[in-house]
Each structure stands twice: as C-alpha cells, then as structure tokens.
Design an enzyme around this catalytic site. Structure first.
Site, PDB file in Angstrom:
ATOM      1  N   GLN A 163       0.782  -1.408   0.012  1.00 26.33           N
ATOM      2  CA  GLN A 163      -0.030  -0.007   0.026  1.00 26.33           C
ATOM      3  C   GLN A 163       0.874   1.202   0.144  1.00 26.33           C
ATOM      4  O   GLN A 163       0.318   2.094  -0.699  1.00 26.33           O
ATOM      5  CB  GLN A 163      -0.938  -0.141   1.426  1.00 26.33           C
ATOM      6  CG  GLN A 163      -1.969   1.041   1.254  1.00 26.33           C
ATOM      7  CD  GLN A 163      -3.175   0.869   2.201  1.00 26.33           C
ATOM      8  OE1 GLN A 163      -4.112  -0.150   1.951  1.00 26.33           O
ATOM      9  NE2 GLN A 163      -2.958   1.258   3.406  1.00 26.33           N
ATOM     10  N   GLU A 205      -3.225   9.872  -0.265  1.00 27.93           N
ATOM     11  CA  GLU A 205      -1.891  10.400   0.837  1.00 27.93           C
ATOM     12  C   GLU A 205      -1.030  11.251   0.296  1.00 27.93           C
ATOM     13  O   GLU A 205       0.160  11.494   0.692  1.00 27.93           O
ATOM     14  CB  GLU A 205      -1.494   9.225   1.699  1.00 27.93           C
ATOM     15  CG  GLU A 205      -2.470   8.437   2.230  1.00 27.93           C
ATOM     16  CD  GLU A 205      -1.947   7.427   3.308  1.00 27.93           C
ATOM     17  OE1 GLU A 205      -0.763   7.217   3.207  1.00 27.93           O
ATOM     18  OE2 GLU A 205      -2.637   6.713   3.988  1.00 27.93           O
ATOM     19  N   ASP A 243       4.496  -0.116   3.881  1.00 25.45           N
ATOM     20  CA  ASP A 243       3.128  -0.416   4.679  1.00 25.45           C
ATOM     21  C   ASP A 243       2.673  -1.429   3.631  1.00 25.45           C
ATOM     22  O   ASP A 243       2.207  -1.064   2.499  1.00 25.45           O
ATOM     23  CB  ASP A 243       2.267   0.574   4.951  1.00 25.45           C
ATOM     24  CG  ASP A 243       0.945   0.123   5.342  1.00 25.45           C
ATOM     25  OD1 ASP A 243       0.965  -1.073   5.437  1.00 25.45           O
ATOM     26  OD2 ASP A 243       0.034   1.049   5.473  1.00 25.45           O
ATOM     27  N   ASP A 319      -0.192  -2.403  12.565  1.00 23.18           N
ATOM     28  CA  ASP A 319      -1.321  -1.129  12.476  1.00 23.18           C
ATOM     29  C   ASP A 319      -2.591  -1.907  12.638  1.00 23.18           C
ATOM     30  O   ASP A 319      -3.372  -1.733  13.736  1.00 23.18           O
ATOM     31  CB  ASP A 319      -1.324  -0.650  11.081  1.00 23.18           C
ATOM     32  CG  ASP A 319      -2.333   0.475  10.836  1.00 23.18           C
ATOM     33  OD1 ASP A 319      -3.265   0.918  11.749  1.00 23.18           O
ATOM     34  OD2 ASP A 319      -2.592   0.884   9.691  1.00 23.18           O
ATOM     35  N   LYS A 344      -3.047   5.550  15.723  1.00 18.29           N
ATOM     36  CA  LYS A 344      -4.236   6.082  14.918  1.00 18.29           C
ATOM     37  C   LYS A 344      -5.275   6.601  15.934  1.00 18.29           C
ATOM     38  O   LYS A 344      -6.078   5.517  16.369  1.00 18.29           O
ATOM     39  CB  LYS A 344      -4.726   5.191  13.786  1.00 18.29           C
ATOM     40  CG  LYS A 344      -3.759   5.061  12.644  1.00 18.29           C
ATOM     41  CD  LYS A 344      -4.005   4.318  11.677  1.00 18.29           C
ATOM     42  CE  LYS A 344      -3.260   4.007  10.407  1.00 18.29           C
ATOM     43  NZ  LYS A 344      -3.898   3.013   9.461  1.00 18.29           N
ATOM     44  N   ARG A 373      -4.640   9.263   8.616  1.00 15.93           N
ATOM     45  CA  ARG A 373      -5.562   8.233   7.957  1.00 15.93           C
ATOM     46  C   ARG A 373      -5.519   8.781   6.433  1.00 15.93           C
ATOM     47  O   ARG A 373      -5.167   9.797   6.288  1.00 15.93           O
ATOM     48  CB  ARG A 373      -7.010   8.219   8.400  1.00 15.93           C
ATOM     49  CG  ARG A 373      -7.157   7.691  10.005  1.00 15.93           C
ATOM     50  CD  ARG A 373      -6.307   6.352  10.218  1.00 15.93           C
ATOM     51  NE  ARG A 373      -6.884   5.216   9.659  1.00 15.93           N
ATOM     52  CZ  ARG A 373      -7.385   4.173   9.722  1.00 15.93           C
ATOM     53  NH1 ARG A 373      -8.193   4.230  11.109  1.00 15.93           N
ATOM     54  NH2 ARG A 373      -7.989   3.057   9.299  1.00 15.93           N
TER      55      ARG A 373
END
Length: 435
Positions: A163, A205, A243, A319, A344, A373
């Site tokens: 990701q 992102e 990630d 995570d 988070k 996020r």
C-alpha cells in the site's frame, strides 16, 4: 471559568470528499477548541466503530448525521459542566456513556471529535500550545517523518500489492532539513516518472501511483530519486519503509497472501512462511528500516515468526494488527509479535486511550509511530501528539496535498517554538534495533 458550557458538532468533508465530523467545545471563559476526525480506507477489523448513516440517498450512505446528533444531543448533555482540563474524566465519561467495547453506540468518530476539541479548548484556556498542554515541560522530540511517496494497494489504482512505499530522512540534522530532503526527493521522483512516461497523478495520501512493473521496480525508482536529489540511501541519509497492508490481500480461506488481487494474473501467491522469506529478501537487498503490517492482522504465528526473523534489524509496525488498542498490544508484547505500534487516534477513539497505548509501547521497548489516515482533514492534532509524547516518528503522507502538508507545517512551527530545546533523533528513533 474553565467549565464547559457548550458542545456542538457539524458534518464537514474530508480529503476524499466524504463526510466527517467537526466538533467545537466552548467554556465559560470564552476558551474554545475545535477537532476534526479522520477516516481510513484500509481498516482493521478490530477498530473502533466509525458511525455512518447508511442512507444511500445521501453521500452514498457515508453521511455522519447520526454521529453529529449523538454529539449534540447525548454527549453534550453529559459533559457540559465538566472542567475542560479534566481530559481523562471526560474521555472516561464518554466511554461509559457509549457502553460498548468498540464505541459502536455513539461512534468513535463522535467521541474522538469531542476528545480532541476538549484538549484544544483546555490549551486555549491555559494559553499554551496544544503540544505543551498534552506533554508538559519535557516535550522536545520532533518526529522523524515516514513520507509515503508511492501509493499502491487500496490507496491507488497502481498494480502493486503493497500500500505504501515511504522514505525516512534518518540522517537529517533537524526536522526542517529532513522535510526539505523529502520534498526534494519527491520532486526528483516526479521527474524520473515523467521521463519514463509514467503517470504523476497522486493518490489519497499525496504519493504517486504509477504503473510500476512490481515492488522492486518501485524501490529501485525511489533509490534513483534519492540519488538524483543529491542524497545517499542508508543510515546517514534516507532509508525506505513499506506499509504492506497485508490484510488487504490475505485470503483467509486458503491462508495465503494473494498478490494477484492487486497485481493481476501471474502475480505471486505466498504462504505465511514464503511471505516472511520475501520480506527478508527485500531487507537484505535494500536499505529498509521499517515494515508495517507485513503479515495479516489475524496471522499471529506469522507475526511471531517474522519478528523472530527480522525484529532486531527492522522496525515491524502493527497497524491493523494492534489497532491502537492496549489489549491487542499487550498480547503482542507478551507473545513477541512486532516491535512497534502505529498510533491512529480514530482507531481507539479518545486521546486518553491513545496516550495509554503510546505509554504501554514505550514501557515494553516498542516504538510508537503517530499516524494520519488516508481520509484526512486540515486538523493538525497528530503533529502535536507526536511531539507531546516524544514518540519520535510520524507518518503523515507525502509532500503534496494540504491535508498532509498541514501536519508538516505545524511541526515546523513547533520546532521553531521549541528553539534550542528541540531534538530530531533521526536514526536514533529506532531505539530497539541492533544497528
């Protein structure tokens, strides 16, 4: 004078154009705080519940009016009259009011919006910066950033299973310089992608989402960008992180990591043992310092085996695996799974519980990485949390999109305000690795 007199929530939009909550808290003195709530795309199954309306005729079912109503009609009534400085009591009152283990009744988004707004109102009342209010006089460590410059998986349409591909300026002397290094690599990468005829549109992102030939092509291209920007790859310069978000391509029935979900026909399908071998191969070949969610969130045996194999060399971040929850983290610590936790705030739902998770991680020798996020807002609270807790690391996206840059700019302000007290630890942020 510091008594809460009013609490008000409204529906606003996040960086993906989806509804989220904004909450305002007012006190007798006129002190005021506002909190906005982020939202994830790839979410852990054990996360606290983000309450959505489900009305398909409005915002495709993603409206947050129920959560807004819960703040305005239920939570407000319960916390008006509290001293705004009593963060823990207010957070605990909201948890009790909800009464479910996953905040499914009132919604973690409703509760978190209030929790952030309360903290900001208290800082405003005391006339101190938020990071000082949250962290006290020992607040000094600027976080080493994980900059997500290539997006794959659920964050883009790029045919890559992992990701996020991140760079970390671990050799920079200050946060300000580290941010500059990252921005320059980002621009160098854009030039390289253009020269190859690859797309330079950005994902959720702020990272690029080009059609690479695979994971290694992505890493090799980042290494070229680091060199083109005039930096070196490694402990004295810039290191790489992933990630994997492995839960997104883990097939529960077959118990395999099925890369074909994102990479198409002919891509690898790996067992748990093969997934660990593959990650080790990458670590042996490239200057990788951190891997997040390398295994599926329920593959505890895989996590333990991965930690046994790579845990002294690489930061292994949980995570979806930990979902900022002290219960899961405690089990991970006990069983020797992972060596770091991603923090988070909306995975758990209050600042009190967020701080408890960071404290538990540090006490066990785990690192804590404060994170955004994929669906973000202009709220920069996580920048203050990272400094307040001396966490040492932050993950808040690429070097584009204001929803990401807002956090970096806040950290620049904080570094300026702290002056000579400010510390940027770089490679020393990974205090539990054997270098």
């Amino acid at each position: 004078m510091s008594i809460i007199t009013d609490v008000y929530a409204r529906e606003v939009l996040d960086s993906r154009g989806n509804p989220t909550l904004e909450v305002e808290v007012y006190t007798e003195s006129g002190a005021f705080g506002r909190g906005m709530v982020p939202s994830g795309a790839s979410t852990g199954e054990h996360e606290a519940v983000e309450l959505r309306d489900g009305d398909k005729s409005r915002y495709l079912g993603l409206g947050t009016q129920k959560a807004v109503d819960n703040v305005n009609n239920i939570i407000a009534e319960a916390i008006i009259g509290y001293d705004v400085r009593d963060q823990q009591a207010i957070d605990r009152a909201m948890i009790a009011l909800d009464g479910t283990p996953n905040k499914g009744k009132l919604g973690a988004n409703a509760i978190l919006g209030v929790s952030i707004a309360v903290a900001r109102a208290a800082a405003d009342y005391l006339e101190v910066p938020l990071y000082t209010y949250l962290g006290g006089f020992n607040t000094k460590v600027l976080p080493t950033p994980m900059m997500n410059i290539i997006n794959g998986g659920s964050h883009s349409d790029a045919p890559i299973a992992f990701q996020e591909f991140m760079i970390m300026p671990v050799g920079a002397p200050t946060f300000k310089e580290g941010l500059r290094w990252g921005a320059e690599v980002f621009h160098a990468l854009k030039k390289i992608l253009k020269a190859r005829g690859l797309v330079t549109a950005v994902g959720d992102e702020g990272g690029f989402a080009p059609k690479f030939e695979g994971t290694e092509d992505g890493v090799e291209t980042i290494l070229k960008a680091i060199e083109a920007a005039g930096y070196e790859a490694g402990e004295n310069g810039i290191m790489i992180g992933f990630d994997c978000a492995s839960s997104e391509f883990y097939d529960k029935e077959r118990k395999v990591y099925d890369y074909t979900k994102f990479e198409g026909e002919g891509a690898a399908v790996r067992t748990s043992a093969e997934q660990i071998d593959y990650l080790e191969e990458l670590v042996n070949k490239y200057p990788i310092i951190t891997i997040e969610d390398g295994m599926d969130e329920n593959d505890w045996e895989g996590w333990k085996a991965l930690t046994e194999r790579l845990g002294k060399r690489v930061q292994l971040v949980g995570d979806d695996f930990f979902v900022t929850n002290t219960e899961y983290l405690a089990r991970g610590i006990k069983e020797g799974a992972a060596n770091s936790i991603l923090i988070k705030v909306n995975q758990i739902g209050t600042l009190t519980e967020t701080f408890e998770a960071i404290e538990m991680a540090k006490e066990a020798g785990y690192t804590a990485v404060v994170s955004h996020r994929s669906g973000e807002t202009e709220d920069s609270t996580i920048a203050d949390i990272a400094v307040a807790t001396n966490a040492g690391q932050i993950k808040t996206g690429s070097l584009s999109r204001t929803d990401r840059i807002a956090k970096y700019n806040q950290l620049l302000r904080i570094e300026d305000q702290l002056g000579e007290v400010a510390q940027y630890k770089g490679i020393k942020s990974f205090y539990n690795l054997k270098k």
